[in-house]
Design an enzyme around this catalytic site. Structure first.
Site, PDB file in Angstrom:
ATOM      1  N   HIS A   1       0.871  -1.174   0.000  1.00 56.88           N
ATOM      2  CA  HIS A   1       0.000   0.000   0.000  1.00 56.88           C
ATOM      3  C   HIS A   1       0.913   1.230   0.000  1.00 56.88           C
ATOM      4  O   HIS A   1       2.005   1.186   0.569  1.00 56.88           O
ATOM      5  CB  HIS A   1      -0.825  -0.046   1.292  1.00 56.88           C
ATOM      6  CG  HIS A   1      -1.901   0.973   1.390  1.00 56.88           C
ATOM      7  ND1 HIS A   1      -1.657   2.255   1.795  1.00 56.88           N
ATOM      8  CD2 HIS A   1      -3.224   0.899   1.144  1.00 56.88           C
ATOM      9  CE1 HIS A   1      -2.799   2.930   1.812  1.00 56.88           C
ATOM     10  NE2 HIS A   1      -3.773   2.124   1.416  1.00 56.88           N
TER      11      HIS A   1
ATOM     12  N   ASP B   1       3.201  -4.959   7.645  1.00 56.15           N
ATOM     13  CA  ASP B   1       1.971  -4.168   7.632  1.00 56.15           C
ATOM     14  C   ASP B   1       0.802  -5.144   7.793  1.00 56.15           C
ATOM     15  O   ASP B   1       0.467  -5.888   6.870  1.00 56.15           O
ATOM     16  CB  ASP B   1       1.901  -3.416   6.291  1.00 56.15           C
ATOM     17  CG  ASP B   1       0.577  -2.691   6.108  1.00 56.15           C
ATOM     18  OD1 ASP B   1      -0.325  -2.869   6.942  1.00 56.15           O
ATOM     19  OD2 ASP B   1       0.447  -1.951   5.107  1.00 56.15           O
TER      20      ASP B   1
ATOM     21  N   GLN C   1      -4.430  -5.459   6.798  1.00 53.76           N
ATOM     22  CA  GLN C   1      -5.471  -6.310   6.212  1.00 53.76           C
ATOM     23  C   GLN C   1      -5.488  -7.712   6.809  1.00 53.76           C
ATOM     24  O   GLN C   1      -6.241  -8.567   6.350  1.00 53.76           O
ATOM     25  CB  GLN C   1      -5.277  -6.399   4.687  1.00 53.76           C
ATOM     26  CG  GLN C   1      -5.492  -5.104   3.954  1.00 53.76           C
ATOM     27  CD  GLN C   1      -6.907  -4.554   4.102  1.00 53.76           C
ATOM     28  OE1 GLN C   1      -7.844  -5.264   4.451  1.00 53.76           O
ATOM     29  NE2 GLN C   1      -7.073  -3.269   3.839  1.00 53.76           N
TER      30      GLN C   1
ATOM     31  N   LYS D   1      -9.895  -1.061  11.010  1.00 55.81           N
ATOM     32  CA  LYS D   1      -9.986  -2.269  10.180  1.00 55.81           C
ATOM     33  C   LYS D   1     -10.138  -3.494  11.079  1.00 55.81           C
ATOM     34  O   LYS D   1      -9.958  -4.627  10.645  1.00 55.81           O
ATOM     35  CB  LYS D   1      -8.747  -2.400   9.291  1.00 55.81           C
ATOM     36  CG  LYS D   1      -8.640  -1.266   8.254  1.00 55.81           C
ATOM     37  CD  LYS D   1      -7.490  -1.491   7.318  1.00 55.81           C
ATOM     38  CE  LYS D   1      -7.048  -0.249   6.595  1.00 55.81           C
ATOM     39  NZ  LYS D   1      -7.908   0.160   5.495  1.00 55.81           N
TER      40      LYS D   1
ATOM     41  N   CYS E   1      -4.474   2.572  -3.728  1.00 55.33           N
ATOM     42  CA  CYS E   1      -3.164   2.997  -3.200  1.00 55.33           C
ATOM     43  C   CYS E   1      -2.101   1.917  -3.385  1.00 55.33           C
ATOM     44  O   CYS E   1      -1.202   1.775  -2.542  1.00 55.33           O
ATOM     45  CB  CYS E   1      -3.243   3.386  -1.726  1.00 55.33           C
ATOM     46  SG  CYS E   1      -4.379   4.687  -1.386  1.00 55.33           S
TER      47      CYS E   1
END
Ligand code: PMP
Length: 414
Positions: A130, A207, A210, A233, A371
């Site tokens: 991202h 990261d 998600q 999220k 993104c």
């Protein structure tokens, strides 16, 4: 695996009652179908209740007060740090820093750990990142004259391990990679990647934006040095992020933002500033106290439901792929095992047009570059349609979505 659909259906009906946003009627006709969960997941009733209660009964600033309200807020705030620590199986609660989101967590690492890197040092970065895990490193590499090396993916959308290994040199100091792609939903083999990184004497930042609400995260088992994610999220409110940093690394990091709460004592007459202990020296100023407190309830809720989420989202994605495979001219990105995120394009139709028309039927999907322009450019495309699920989505919603999608395709192609 034997699946009891009757039981699952009953459970979903019960769970959906927990999410008031599902009562929304769009354009005065359609029940809302929300398939944009990779952007932001909705909050259950009990999280919303905590936010309201905080604002009515104990809105106050933390750590520095001597009064009842401040003490209650401080206790609740620190309780969230403890639950985050347990939730991701960090070793110490001091390894948990509150930020305003995944983006700020990454910026904190690039401005703090990154600032110690020297000219010529190398950072490995995957092509599927991202922008929030690219731009901070790009800016840093320009400032400090570092080299960014791209980790490629194979045609299944997975990291090419052989090529990954070959990228390391003695100058490699950091690997930055997403746990789950926000476009293809592909899951990266983080444990394998971190073993290789550590063998090569490099640190690894993952990261988890998600991944956090879809699979169990254990930072010790994954053997990562930095892990970042956002509350919004993970069934929590916006404005809250988590930065996990292994304690020995954190102790060597310098603060990035400066101000109140992060200094122990200060005088104009000494050059050296005496900073607070970790993690407080990384939490300058007033944090999003209310939302951090509410995040405790989100994580409790998520912990209770995570096993079910894993089963249910697998069923949803399997059903979606089965339905989409019957559509001519459709291309689904990535071919591998995925987590509740799927992107596609329809030959001859602009993705934004599809999104806009689905919205007319009350269906919220995401269209655009998400993104992740380097990854899309790699596929030779600019925009895609993205469907992403959460616990409250149903098979019925997928059926309706596919029917409307077919209608739209007919309008454009026939
Ligand atoms: N990384 C990934 C993989 C994401 O999907 C997102 C949000 N779409 C981010 C980082 C940025 O998260 P935030 O906007 O909460 O900082």
């Amino acid at each position: 695996m034997l699946i009891n659909y009757k039981f699952l259906n009953k459970k979903i009906i019960k769970i959906r009652k927990d999410f008031p946003f599902l009562k929304r009627i769009i354009y005065k006709i359609y029940n809302l179908i929300y398939f944009d969960n990779a952007a932001t997941i909705q909050m259950p009733n009990n999280v919303i209740k905590v936010i309201n209660e905080y604002n009515i009964y104990y809105n106050s600033n933390i750590h520095r007060g001597t009064h009842y309200l401040s003490n209650s807020a401080t206790l609740a705030y620190e309780r969230t740090r403890k639950i985050v620590c347990k939730f991701i199986n960090a070793k110490y609660k001091e390894e948990i820093i509150f930020t305003k989101g995944t983006t700020e967590s990454i910026n904190m690492v690039s401005n703090s750990y990154g600032f110690k890197l020297k000219k010529g040092n190398e950072i490995l970065i995957s092509i599927m990142e991202h922008h929030s895990n690219i731009i901070p490193w790009k800016i840093l590499s320009e400032k400090k004259k570092l080299k960014l090396k791209i980790i490629p993916v194979n045609d299944k959308g997975l990291v090419d391990i052989k090529k990954y290994k070959r990228l390391f040199t003695k100058k490699t100091k950091l690997v930055v990679i997403t746990h789950v792609s926000n476009v293809s939903g592909v899951i990266n083999p983080i444990k394998k990647l971190s073993i290789i990184a550590h063998k090569k004497k490099s640190l690894i930042l993952v990261d988890g934006a998600q991944a956090i609400s879809h699979k169990k995260i254990d930072v010790q088992k994954l053997n990562v040095d930095f892990y970042v994610f956002s509350s919004h999220k993970s069934y929590g409110p916006t404005g809250v992020g988590i930065l996990y940093v292994r304690l020995d690394i954190l102790r060597c990091m310098v603060p990035w933002q400066f101000g109140g709460e992060m200094v122990r004592n200060f005088t104009f007459f000494k050059k050296k500033i005496n900073f607070s202990e970790v993690p407080y020296k990384f939490e300058a100023g007033t944090q999003a106290i209310c939302n951090i407190i509410a995040f405790y309830t989100s994580l409790k809720w998520l912990k209770k439901n995570l096993n079910f989420i894993k089963i249910w989202e697998k069923i949803l994605i399997f059903y979606l792929i089965k339905k989409l495979n019957n559509i001519k001219n459709i291309h689904i990105l990535g071919k591998n095992k995925r987590i509740s995120v799927l992107s596609f394009i329809i030959e001859g139709i602009n993705s934004h047009d599809i999104g806009l028309l689905l919205d007319q039927y009350g269906i919220a999907i995401r269209t655009g570059n998400h993104c992740v322009q380097p990854m899309l450019n790699n596929y030779g495309i600019n925009t895609v349609c993205r469907i992403s699920f959460a616990i409250y989505n149903s098979l019925e919603e997928i059926k309706l979505f596919v029917n409307f999608l077919k209608k739209i395709i007919k309008i454009f192609l026939y």
